[in-house]
Design an enzyme around this catalytic site. Structure first.
Site, PDB file in Angstrom:
ATOM      1  N   GLU A 318       0.822  -1.209   0.000  1.00 17.75           N
ATOM      2  CA  GLU A 318       0.000   0.000   0.000  1.00 17.75           C
ATOM      3  C   GLU A 318       0.855   1.258   0.000  1.00 17.75           C
ATOM      4  O   GLU A 318       0.687   2.148  -0.838  1.00 17.75           O
ATOM      5  CB  GLU A 318      -0.928   0.000   1.219  1.00 17.75           C
ATOM      6  N   ASP A 322       1.264   4.076  -3.029  1.00 15.05           N
ATOM      7  CA  ASP A 322       0.810   5.453  -2.818  1.00 15.05           C
ATOM      8  C   ASP A 322       1.929   6.460  -3.044  1.00 15.05           C
ATOM      9  O   ASP A 322       1.756   7.467  -3.753  1.00 15.05           O
ATOM     10  CB  ASP A 322       0.270   5.620  -1.395  1.00 15.05           C
ATOM     11  N   SER A 568      -6.982   1.846  -4.370  1.00 13.36           N
ATOM     12  CA  SER A 568      -5.819   2.352  -3.637  1.00 13.36           C
ATOM     13  C   SER A 568      -4.873   3.097  -4.562  1.00 13.36           C
ATOM     14  O   SER A 568      -4.158   4.001  -4.137  1.00 13.36           O
ATOM     15  CB  SER A 568      -5.055   1.190  -2.974  1.00 13.36           C
TER      16      SER A 568
END
Length: 651
Positions: A318, A322, A568
């Protein structure tokens, strides 16, 4: 705030200890939480630190305030409020303060013993047990948990009828907010989950704190490992491998050129999720060479650090995703990393908001939100004070995590949603990914219509996501390039590995800015499902608002390149585009765009409408992407030149 095992019955006459006729039960606990037992009556001379949460003022006008600075037709667009103005506007009224203080003083507590919190929302004083019992018409007892932890509480308390509208709650009273070691609490909670969620089933204790856990259903999905050398001509392979240049070609935005000090972009991560510097450098070496060895600006909240003791896609995927894309797409503008929570206690969305707004901090739910200093000392445990205020909000904040709306109580969600409204008033754009399971919730779970419990996702009621259902954030869905199509052709709703989260809230009403779009969808594209599947009242918030590509992202994770999927990925991309728009507005002498939804819905032509694909789930095809807004891809994907022109025209 209403906590576990409580029934707030503010209109029920009190009968404990023969209170006067004008006293009412304000809160009452129906039973002891699991693992707790009565120990003994407290001695009357013991001293208790009393805190009274005062009701906020002007919440009924909050939406009007936000629209005044956010709607493109408002003459006050962009005239965002200072944090001091926001605190003062929503601070308890002088009538509330005077009424509550007069009541406390009338019971024998001298005025000089009473202080008001810096956040303006609390009255605090020390009182003996005898004084507190007289004030609240109750009795205090000592309880002990099976782990040995003690706690002071009462079973109910009363306040005068004319005071009740001015008090949210009082501590210590019926709330069992003593933290116990997580290893001990888990076994207890399996036997008796607490309180009632928005969907009607019991809320899992600490559900909010599990947002960063590797088992969280909102994390991105990993695909095949790839040989980076196979991507020779990036733009010819965008249907198979998404890179920064593919995104620039899809949404027609340029590389960043400037770094205005007024501008800022924030990415929020929840421990144990963390980036690895080696992964950032590997990605930068291939896609943004001048950023090698560049790190985000770390804002460590409640002991949050980019931990490296636990590694793997489930811990690094994650954050790597990002930051690799956020940092690359806005370079040379800096990216702020809000790393929230230590490695033991973790953190919730509320814990992040606490750090931005001290006035919000005092009302956390002790069952769902973190307590600091961490009550579980040891390696990775943060023993400093909880961060209440002291951190600044960046102009755009992207969060690639989310709950099911049915995970939490409606009261908990409404309180958090109002905080996003306040931060929107201050000029911050809050973005949240809409989920990866279509009309189902995290882990593709749906809701059994009979038991209201989660099922295996093969049937049942649709399971919308939160905070996506909050009308004061921007919910981001996912698209993909049509298989075998070029980067210049229209996209479709994502149907590779993940499905764009979308649907309708069971908690939040339909906001005015979205009303026409939602009603048009129901009229022109009526879904083949009834109220047994989703909230089809046409009176509740629909999501997502917009979308961006969410499939086949090339991401460096733990030293290798892999394909990654999920909303995401979509949310940080939209956040980067808004940051570039803010950069242009600052260069023109204007401010940040702030809460963008009213402008987006008033200018749907500034987005690329998506009319192919769906978001299957719960044993159904889900909803379909159609002309105009839909609960799959929202209004569509960004068209940077059109969005830039739209926002530059505004004050």
């Amino acid at each position: 705030m209403h906590f576990s095992f409580l029934t707030v019955t503010a209109l029920v006459a009190g009968a404990f200890a023969l209170p006067s006729v004008n006293h009412l039960v304000h809160e009452k606990r129906e039973r002891l939480p699991p693992g707790w037992q009565y120990h003994e009556k407290l001695q009357s001379s013991e001293v208790l630190p009393m805190s009274i949460a005062l009701t906020q003022s002007n919440l009924d006008k909050a939406d009007d305030f936000l629209m005044e600075v956010s709607h493109p037709e408002s003459p006050n667009f962009g005239k965002h409020w200072t944090h001091e103005e926001i605190a003062n506007k929503f601070a308890p009224s002088s009538e509330t303060v005077d009424t509550v203080k007069a009541w406390v003083v009338s019971s024998g507590i001298a005025p000089e013993r009473i202080s008001r919190s810096q956040s303006l929302g609390w009255l605090r004083f020390d009182a003996t047990v005898a004084e507190a019992e007289s004030l609240l018409k109750t009795e205090y007892h000592l309880y002990k948990h099976e782990t040995g932890k003690p706690h002071v509480a009462c079973s109910s308390y009363h306040i005068p009828e004319h005071v009740a509208p001015h008090v949210d709650f009082i501590t210590p009273t019926v709330h069992f907010d003593t933290k116990i070691p997580q290893a001990a609490v888990k076994d207890v909670e399996k036997r008796a989950p607490s309180t009632t969620a928005a969907a009607g089933h019991p809320v899992e204790t600490a559900a909010a704190l599990g947002i960063g856990a590797p088992t969280s259903g909102s994390l991105p999905k990993k695909g095949a490992l790839i040989n980076i050398k196979s991507i020779i001509d990036e733009l010819k392979n965008c249907n198979r491998f998404i890179t920064p240049n593919c995104l620039r070609a899809l949404y027609l935005f340029p590389p960043g050129l400037t770094a205005n000090p007024q501008n800022s972009y924030g990415i929020v991560e929840y421990t144990p999720q963390a980036y690895l510097q080696g992964d950032l450098d590997l990605f930068f070496a291939n896609f943004s060479k001048n950023q090698v060895q560049r790190t985000p600006i770390l804002a460590s909240i409640d002991g949050g650090i980019p931990q490296t003791t636990q590694q793997g896609f489930q811990f690094n995927g994650e954050s790597d995703l990002d930051l690799e894309y956020a940092m690359t797409l806005i370079n040379p503008q800096k990216t702020t990393l809000y790393q929230v929570g230590d490695q033991v206690e973790g953190a919730s969305f509320n814990d992040f908001l606490d750090a931005l707004d001290a006035s919000y901090c005092a009302g956390d739910d002790p069952v769902q939100d973190a307590t600091y200093p961490d009550p579980n000392p040891g390696p990775g445990s943060y023993q400093g004070p909880k961060n209440c205020g002291g951190f600044s909000a960046t102009k755009v904040i992207s969060t690639s995590y989310g709950y099911n709306e049915a995970d939490l109580t409606a009261a908990y969600e409404r309180r958090q949603c109002m905080e996003y409204m306040k931060l929107g008033l201050a000029g911050t754009s809050f973005l949240f990914s809409s989920g990866d399971s279509g009309v189902a919730g995290n882990r593709r779970q749906c809701i059994d219509p009979a038991t209201k419990e989660y099922n295996d996702g093969s049937s049942g009621i649709f399971n919308p996501g939160f905070p996506s259902t909050c009308p004061y954030i921007t919910s981001i869905g996912a698209t993909q390039i049509v298989p075998n199509a070029s980067v210049t052709q229209p996209e479709q709703a994502c149907e590779t590995v993940i499905f764009s989260g979308g649907g309708f809230s069971n908690v939040f009403p339909l906001p005015s800015y979205q009303s026409a779009a939602v009603k048009s969808w129901f009229t022109n594209h009526p879904p083949p499902y009834g109220a047994d599947r989703f909230n089809n009242s046409q009176n509740t918030r629909g999501f997502p608002d917009v979308s961006a590509n969410g499939a086949n992202y090339v991401v460096a994770v733990t030293g290798q390149f892999a394909l990654v999927y999920g909303t995401s990925a979509s949310s940080p991309v939209v956040g980067a585009i808004l940051t570039l728009i803010n950069e242009a507005r600052f260069a023109a002498g204007k401010g940040s765009v702030g809460f963008i939804n009213p402008t987006l819905y008033a200018n749907p032509g500034a987005l690329n409408d998506i009319t192919m694909g769906g978001n299957q789930g719960c044993g159904t095809p889900g909803f379909e992407a159609v002309e105009g807004w839909d609960p799959v891809t929202g209004l569509g994907t960004p068209n940077f030149p059109k969005l830039l022109a739209t926002f530059l025209k505004l004050p």
